[in-house]
Design an enzyme around this catalytic site. Sequence first.
Site, PDB file in Angstrom:
ATOM      1  N   GLU A 185       3.316 -25.641   8.155  1.00  0.00           N
ATOM      2  CA  GLU A 185       2.296 -24.643   7.782  1.00  0.00           C
ATOM      3  C   GLU A 185       2.009 -24.682   6.283  1.00  0.00           C
ATOM      4  OE1 GLU A 185       4.461 -21.540  10.040  1.00  0.00           O
ATOM      5  OE2 GLU A 185       2.475 -21.045  10.844  1.00  0.00           O
ATOM      6  N   GLU A 189       8.262 -23.855  16.891  1.00  0.00           N
ATOM      7  CA  GLU A 189       8.644 -22.447  17.012  1.00  0.00           C
ATOM      8  C   GLU A 189       8.906 -22.037  18.455  1.00  0.00           C
ATOM      9  OE1 GLU A 189       6.344 -23.641  15.001  1.00  0.00           O
ATOM     10  OE2 GLU A 189       6.395 -22.598  13.072  1.00  0.00           O
TER      11      GLU A 189
HETATM   12  C1  3H9 Z   1       9.432 -21.180  11.707  1.00  0.00           C
HETATM   13  O1  3H9 Z   1       9.258 -22.030  10.877  1.00  0.00           O
HETATM   14  C2  3H9 Z   1       8.596 -19.934  11.814  1.00  0.00           C
HETATM   15  C3  3H9 Z   1       7.338 -19.982  11.007  1.00  0.00           C
HETATM   16  O2  3H9 Z   1       6.259 -20.497  11.760  1.00  0.00           O
HETATM   17  C4  3H9 Z   1       6.857 -18.609  10.660  1.00  0.00           C
HETATM   18  C5  3H9 Z   1       7.531 -17.860   9.637  1.00  0.00           C
HETATM   19  C6  3H9 Z   1       6.832 -16.595   9.268  1.00  0.00           C
HETATM   20  N1  3H9 Z   1      16.767 -22.781   8.857  1.00  0.00           N
HETATM   21  O3  3H9 Z   1      19.929 -30.033  13.121  1.00  0.00           O
HETATM   22  P1  3H9 Z   1      20.868 -30.459  12.057  1.00  0.00           P
HETATM   23  C7  3H9 Z   1      20.489 -26.261   9.375  1.00  0.00           C
HETATM   24  S1  3H9 Z   1      10.691 -21.286  12.811  1.00  0.00           S
HETATM   25  C8  3H9 Z   1      18.047 -22.753   8.423  1.00  0.00           C
HETATM   26  O4  3H9 Z   1      22.300 -30.581  12.393  1.00  0.00           O
HETATM   27  P2  3H9 Z   1      19.494 -32.994  11.886  1.00  0.00           P
HETATM   28  C9  3H9 Z   1      21.340 -26.428  10.623  1.00  0.00           C
HETATM   29  O5  3H9 Z   1      21.780 -25.175  11.119  1.00  0.00           O
HETATM   30  C10 3H9 Z   1      11.610 -22.735  12.315  1.00  0.00           C
HETATM   31  N2  3H9 Z   1      18.921 -23.754   8.651  1.00  0.00           N
HETATM   32  O6  3H9 Z   1      20.400 -31.805  11.324  1.00  0.00           O
HETATM   33  C11 3H9 Z   1      22.475 -27.291  10.101  1.00  0.00           C
HETATM   34  O7  3H9 Z   1      23.340 -26.449   9.402  1.00  0.00           O
HETATM   35  P3  3H9 Z   1      24.920 -26.741   9.344  1.00  0.00           P
HETATM   36  C12 3H9 Z   1      10.934 -23.946  12.793  1.00  0.00           C
HETATM   37  C13 3H9 Z   1      18.483 -24.811   9.320  1.00  0.00           C
HETATM   38  O8  3H9 Z   1      19.372 -33.950  10.766  1.00  0.00           O
HETATM   39  C14 3H9 Z   1      21.757 -28.197   9.091  1.00  0.00           C
HETATM   40  O9  3H9 Z   1      20.536 -27.529   8.767  1.00  0.00           O
HETATM   41  N3  3H9 Z   1      11.739 -25.086  12.480  1.00  0.00           N
HETATM   42  C15 3H9 Z   1      17.176 -24.905   9.802  1.00  0.00           C
HETATM   43  O10 3H9 Z   1      19.998 -33.446  13.205  1.00  0.00           O
HETATM   44  C16 3H9 Z   1      21.432 -29.568   9.633  1.00  0.00           C
HETATM   45  O11 3H9 Z   1      20.709 -29.419  10.848  1.00  0.00           O
HETATM   46  C17 3H9 Z   1      12.622 -25.586  13.358  1.00  0.00           C
HETATM   47  O12 3H9 Z   1      12.793 -25.081  14.425  1.00  0.00           O
HETATM   48  C18 3H9 Z   1      16.297 -23.820   9.545  1.00  0.00           C
HETATM   49  N4  3H9 Z   1      15.009 -23.827   9.965  1.00  0.00           N
HETATM   50  O13 3H9 Z   1      18.071 -32.341  12.183  1.00  0.00           O
HETATM   51  C19 3H9 Z   1      13.369 -26.812  12.906  1.00  0.00           C
HETATM   52  N5  3H9 Z   1      17.024 -26.087  10.462  1.00  0.00           N
HETATM   53  O14 3H9 Z   1      25.038 -28.031   8.591  1.00  0.00           O
HETATM   54  C20 3H9 Z   1      14.814 -26.705  13.236  1.00  0.00           C
HETATM   55  C21 3H9 Z   1      18.219 -26.706  10.373  1.00  0.00           C
HETATM   56  O15 3H9 Z   1      25.483 -25.559   8.651  1.00  0.00           O
HETATM   57  N6  3H9 Z   1      15.593 -27.796  12.728  1.00  0.00           N
HETATM   58  N7  3H9 Z   1      19.094 -25.943   9.698  1.00  0.00           N
HETATM   59  O16 3H9 Z   1      25.350 -26.850  10.776  1.00  0.00           O
HETATM   60  C22 3H9 Z   1      15.644 -29.030  13.268  1.00  0.00           C
HETATM   61  O17 3H9 Z   1      14.932 -29.341  14.190  1.00  0.00           O
HETATM   62  C23 3H9 Z   1      16.649 -29.989  12.715  1.00  0.00           C
HETATM   63  O18 3H9 Z   1      17.629 -29.252  12.042  1.00  0.00           O
HETATM   64  C24 3H9 Z   1      16.088 -31.063  11.755  1.00  0.00           C
HETATM   65  C25 3H9 Z   1      17.283 -31.867  11.158  1.00  0.00           C
HETATM   66  C26 3H9 Z   1      15.179 -32.010  12.547  1.00  0.00           C
HETATM   67  C27 3H9 Z   1      15.325 -30.442  10.620  1.00  0.00           C
END
Ligand code: 3H9
Length: 719
Positions: free
Chosen positions: A123, A143
């Site tokens: 976004e 999301e």
């Molecule tokens: C959103 O954006 C809403 C908006 O539209 C509106 C707002 C108003 N936040 O998965 P991994 C941490 S909703 C905080 O193992 P990878 C995760 O917990 C969000 N922390 O690594 C982990 O922590 P730890 C939409 C986050 O390389 C570490 O990062 N976005 C977040 O396999 C490593 O993660 C998503 O849904 C976060 N958003 O994959 C994306 N994301 O080391 C969600 C991750 O302490 N994330 N962490 O265990 C992913 O899909 C994967 O984490 C990503 C990396 C592909 C980024």
Amino acid sequence: MTSAAPSNAAPSTAAAAAPAGVVVAETHGGVRVLRIDHPPVNALSQAVRAGLLHALEQAEQDPAIQAVLLVGKGKAFIAGADIREFGKPPQAPVLRDVCNRIEACAKPVIAVLHGAALGGGLEVALAAHYRLLLPQAKLGLPEVNLGLLPGAGGTQRAPRLMGAKAAAELMLSGKPLSAQAALAAGLADRLEAADDPVAAGLAWASALLAQGAAARRTRDLPVPDADTAQAALQALEQETARKTRGLFSPLKIIEAVRAALQLPFEQGLARERELFLECMDSPQRQGLLHAFWAEREVLKVPQAREAAPRRVERLAVIGGGTMGAGIAVAALQAGLHVHMIERDAQAIARGQANVEKICDGQVAKGRLTPQARDELLARYVPGTDYQALAEVDLVIEAVFEDLQVKQDVFRALDRVCKPGAVLATNTSYLDIAAIAAVTARPQDVIGLHFFSPAHIMKLLEIVVPERTAADVVATAFALAQRLKKIPVRAGVCDGFIGNRILAAYKQAADYLMEDGASPYEIDAAVRDFGFAMGPFQVIDLAGGDIGWATRKRRAATRDPRARYVEIADRLCERGWFGQKTGRGFYLYPDGARSGQVDPQVLEIIDAERQRKGIAARSFTPEEIMRRYMAAMVNEGAKVVQEGIALRPLDVDAVFLFGYGFPRWRGGPMKWADMQGLPQVLADIQAFARQDPLFWQPAALLEQLVAQGRDFDSLNRAAA
Ligand code: 3H9
């Protein structure tokens, strides 16, 4: 606009240092580079939002600056909103305002996406005026996976760039697009085969400025498929309602995209905001967020972190049945060399055929190319001689579920395997310490409990007997991640985490059936709760004879005071083992895969009730589920209390990834927290009046209720 090209002079960072250092500003000639530096994934926490806003405003006010570059440091551009802030009161500046401010900037803002640009991260990029992709970029609006919709303008801006239908599909799928696909979809302007996002961004900024490029706002664009999108969204809405049965946010996503078609931009944003808040308040958001978190938190196991894993390149599987073959394919797909051992030529030929059949199935489904299958099978070595295992790093035994048979295999492994090889058993309930005890190296023995089909199911229970070495536990976790499984540590007990709890709620289902609910009513209630199948359908699918054999084996050790329901035995005595025999709890005429109600089964159930003098009563679906879930939660609490599961979230992960528990409910322990533990305990106490032996409340549950705490408090304490 003047077009002073950015220079390669050393950057100055002084002027625009952002709060808390999470957004670092550097000036290169006339371009201000804003680097988001918030490990691990640059999530948009309050500090990042404030930092971005502050640095952007400074850049806009600085007359020497002609353009702004947004770049992420580390592997991601920005992975989205910071999910750790969900459920807490929002803190200014909110992301929607930051995005609007970026879009309103008078100077061109260029986003360079070199890695994950997800959710709020995308976004931000959509609010920028220009978007440059590097080959590893991944663009998505995931999301929906968290029970939400894009809440910072994504539902209004994405349709203006890629069309409403494609944007809705992107949001509904939750899956990211590759750089190539995102470019083709219209989400970005350019894809460049470069490694360094800052250098690539500066070069492009320079070219844009030289051309006199100005700020260009997504909000001002028309939706390109406005003519056809209404009809397309209607069709998508019907399909989504059918496919996502019970899910809240997908239909809200379609509503928000519809607003992009029907309303001016500002009003569309306001509508998006309302819908976003509805999703944020829904229990599904809590459940899905918990599932996301649990999936990652299960990896944080002290034992697995205190030692370095042993090296694993050559793996062996003992046994070529359905389970052994599935494990072999999972390992081959992860790039490992796999030996398979069976007891004789005929058995290994069957094992090989099983492996090839799975691989062919993968080819037929388009998951594997024929070349990849050949390459994979070239690493597969079938045989009957244990001597071939002298050099393997890790062995997984997957033979018949019998202690003596497994002990014989482990004696043989102990003789041939090199020192330091990890010896694993895939037993689903046997005492692994007793298996380890027949070897001279119990420290190398561990349980790796896969779920069938092993090349598909995500869950891997890692069962750790007391004497297992820490680096063996670390090796098991590392292997699980390499196989793309979700590992959950379990202690040794009958059934470990999953099957032990399963035994408890299956018993509750049996009692319900004998007391008056039909198996069809129970299955329907369980399906309505969100499982794909009810317990009696599962028995029919797996084969009733399997449970029957276990019941017979355990008959001698059964508590004589415990209530025992014989209905399933009556069916098995007739040879009704489920799908494979054409009838079980259901009828499967002509090989049908979905069963039909069988009036004769209902007669058998009635006869059993009469024999025991039970007057059948009726149960509503809600009453059925209260008992079913109370049994699951109570046993889950006992499993945590005894240290078999490290935390309640480990129980949740087992059920989410191995037993088809609906993800949006977050797992049984999360479900209990959301019901309120006092209510769950009160139910158990009420059921105990009828059967105090079965419904003994877990001490942990009583303790948490007395202290006014929930299961999640234990998760947080362990984090
Ligand atoms: C959103 O954006 C809403 C908006 O539209 C509106 C707002 C108003 N936040 O998965 P991994 C941490 S909703 C905080 O193992 P990878 C995760 O917990 C969000 N922390 O690594 C982990 O922590 P730890 C939409 C986050 O390389 C570490 O990062 N976005 C977040 O396999 C490593 O993660 C998503 O849904 C976060 N958003 O994959 C994306 N994301 O080391 C969600 C991750 O302490 N994330 N962490 O265990 C992913 O899909 C994967 O984490 C990503 C990396 C592909 C980024």
